[in-house]
Design an enzyme around this catalytic site. Structure first.
Site, PDB file in Angstrom:
ATOM      1  N   THR A   1      -8.093   2.369   2.796  1.00  0.00           N
ATOM      2  CA  THR A   1      -7.386   0.769   2.625  1.00  0.00           C
ATOM      3  C   THR A   1      -8.436  -0.103   2.500  1.00  0.00           C
ATOM      4  OG1 THR A   1      -5.396   1.239   4.343  1.00  0.00           O
ATOM      5  CG2 THR A   1      -5.613  -0.766   3.621  1.00  0.00           C
TER       6      THR A   1
ATOM      7  N   ARG B   1       0.361   5.550   1.005  1.00  0.00           N
ATOM      8  CA  ARG B   1       0.067   6.388   1.641  1.00  0.00           C
ATOM      9  C   ARG B   1      -0.026   7.607   1.632  1.00  0.00           C
ATOM     10  NH1 ARG B   1      -4.487   6.681   5.123  1.00  0.00           N
ATOM     11  NH2 ARG B   1      -4.322   4.380   5.937  1.00  0.00           N
TER      12      ARG B   1
ATOM     13  N   ASP C   1      -7.401  -7.414   8.592  1.00  0.00           N
ATOM     14  CA  ASP C   1      -6.525  -5.785   8.999  1.00  0.00           C
ATOM     15  C   ASP C   1      -6.708  -6.041  10.281  1.00  0.00           C
ATOM     16  OD1 ASP C   1      -4.642  -4.130   8.063  1.00  0.00           O
ATOM     17  OD2 ASP C   1      -5.552  -3.290   6.746  1.00  0.00           O
TER      18      ASP C   1
ATOM     19  N   LYS D   1       1.186  -1.405  -0.340  1.00  0.00           N
ATOM     20  CA  LYS D   1      -0.134  -0.105   0.299  1.00  0.00           C
ATOM     21  C   LYS D   1       1.278   1.731   0.100  1.00  0.00           C
ATOM     22  CE  LYS D   1      -1.927   1.008   4.525  1.00  0.00           C
ATOM     23  NZ  LYS D   1      -2.945   0.977   5.372  1.00  0.00           N
TER      24      LYS D   1
HETATM   25  C1  R5P Z   1      -2.207   0.934   9.297  1.00  0.00           C
HETATM   26  O1  R5P Z   1      -1.404  -0.022   8.085  1.00  0.00           O
HETATM   27  C2  R5P Z   1      -3.439  -0.350   9.873  1.00  0.00           C
HETATM   28  O2  R5P Z   1      -2.985  -1.756   9.606  1.00  0.00           O
HETATM   29  C3  R5P Z   1      -4.706  -0.253   8.518  1.00  0.00           C
HETATM   30  O3  R5P Z   1      -4.299  -0.174   7.573  1.00  0.00           O
HETATM   31  C4  R5P Z   1      -5.001   1.399   8.490  1.00  0.00           C
HETATM   32  O4  R5P Z   1      -4.851   1.308  10.026  1.00  0.00           O
HETATM   33  C5  R5P Z   1      -6.044   1.171   8.163  1.00  0.00           C
HETATM   34  O5  R5P Z   1      -6.493   2.558   8.371  1.00  0.00           O
HETATM   35  P1  R5P Z   1      -7.417   3.626   7.037  1.00  0.00           P
HETATM   36  O6  R5P Z   1      -8.403   3.258   6.869  1.00  0.00           O
HETATM   37  O7  R5P Z   1      -7.929   5.256   7.629  1.00  0.00           O
HETATM   38  O8  R5P Z   1      -7.496   3.737   5.773  1.00  0.00           O
END
Ligand code: R5P
Length: 288
Positions: A224, A191, A216, A189
């Site tokens: 995500t 970000r 996750d 991913k």
């Molecule tokens: C980050 O690495 C965590 O494992 C989650 O993928 C992340 O916190 C999800 O955040 P969001 O829902 O804002 O994309």
């Protein structure tokens, strides 16, 4: 042992106390007109005092509530104060990404080090911090809900493939897949900002007609999961379910995911309509 549920975890605290054969304490909290916290124990907290407080919603006030309750319990004569924090906030801000940026996880830990005797939490986001010992000086125990997630998946879904949306998710996606003897794919991913991520699934990955489970630790803004769901749809997935330990589900994340046709299942570390998996047994077990 007396178990107190603070604002975010009252029903979970009742379940934990039943399963741990402990009594439930009563504590009231409210806000003064200026927003300051008022907190009062309705009976004297003595012996081993367990304070249950998840750090969502309102992480900042949840944190201060836990700190005040712990310090007050000590002053009133509690022998040992255990904080049960099913979802531990600020763990993702674990380094200065830009110069002079606050490393919030360290400061959150320092507040708890100064107020609790012991911490029990579930699946904290351990990434650059590998072990809670790196930031906690008190006894800090991380338990995982992986077995509960795996059992729920085994019972409720026709599962064919598990996807972890980013490298950090291997701790949940790969481990659950190996328990269930399923194939797991852990994606990369990128970000760009809190609400902007990019995820690509290689077209060579065969998802056509398959039931996909995206696993996750946290669904926060949901971006995500959303990006992964869109990719899985693009590759022809038959059904898509997002499974996570902590359902923060901020800013309408649940309805955005449902609009894309995905189902969402989380635990009750944060109580919300998707929390179908109960962690109270796990916590009660680690308190005994
Ligand atoms: C980050 O690495 C965590 O494992 C989650 O993928 C992340 O916190 C999800 O955040 P969001 O829902 O804002 O994309």
């Amino acid at each position: 042992m007396i178990v107190y549920g603070l604002s975010n975890s009252q029903s979970l605290a009742r379940k934990i106390s039943r399963k741990a054969n402990a009594s439930v304490g009563r504590v009231i909290t409210k806000s003064f007109p200026d927003g300051e916290l008022y907190l009062r124990f309705l009976e004297k907290p003595i012996g081993k005092v367990v304070l249950v407080q998840s750090m969502h919603p309102n992480p900042n006030s949840a944190l201060i509530e836990l700190v005040f309750a712990a310090k007050e319990a000590k002053e009133l004569g509690a022998g040992k104060v255990v904080g049960v924090v099913p979802y531990l906030c600020y763990m993702r801000q674990d380094k200065s990404f830009r110069p002079w940026e606050c490393v919030s996880s360290h400061h959150m830990a320092s507040l708890l080090n100064n107020s609790l005797d012991e911490l029990i939490t579930i699946d904290p986001h351990l990434h650059r911090i590998h072990d809670l010992k790196e930031i906690f000086t008190i006894q800090a125990k991380a338990i995982t809900a992986n077995s509960l997630l795996a059992d729920y998946i085994a019972k409720h879904f026709k599962k064919e493939i598990i996807i972890g949306p980013d490298i950090e998710s291997y701790q949940w996606a790969e481990r659950i897949a190996s328990r269930l003897k399923l194939q797991a794919i852990v994606l990369r991913k990128k970000r760009y900002a809190a609400r902007k991520v990019r995820i690509k699934i290689k077209s060579s990955v065969e998802l056509k007609g398959k039931n996909v489970l995206i696993v996750d630790d946290i669904i926060s803004s949901g971006h995500t999961m959303l990006e992964t769901v869109k990719e899985a749809k693009r590759l022809g997935a038959k059904s898509i379910t997002c499974v996570a330990v902590h359902g923060i589900l901020a800013e309408g994340a649940l309805s955005k995911l449902e609009k894309e046709g995905a189902k969402v299942v989380t635990t009750n570390t944060i109580e919300n309509p998707t929390s179908k998996i109960d962690v109270s047994d796990l916590i009660a077990g680690s308190l005994k």
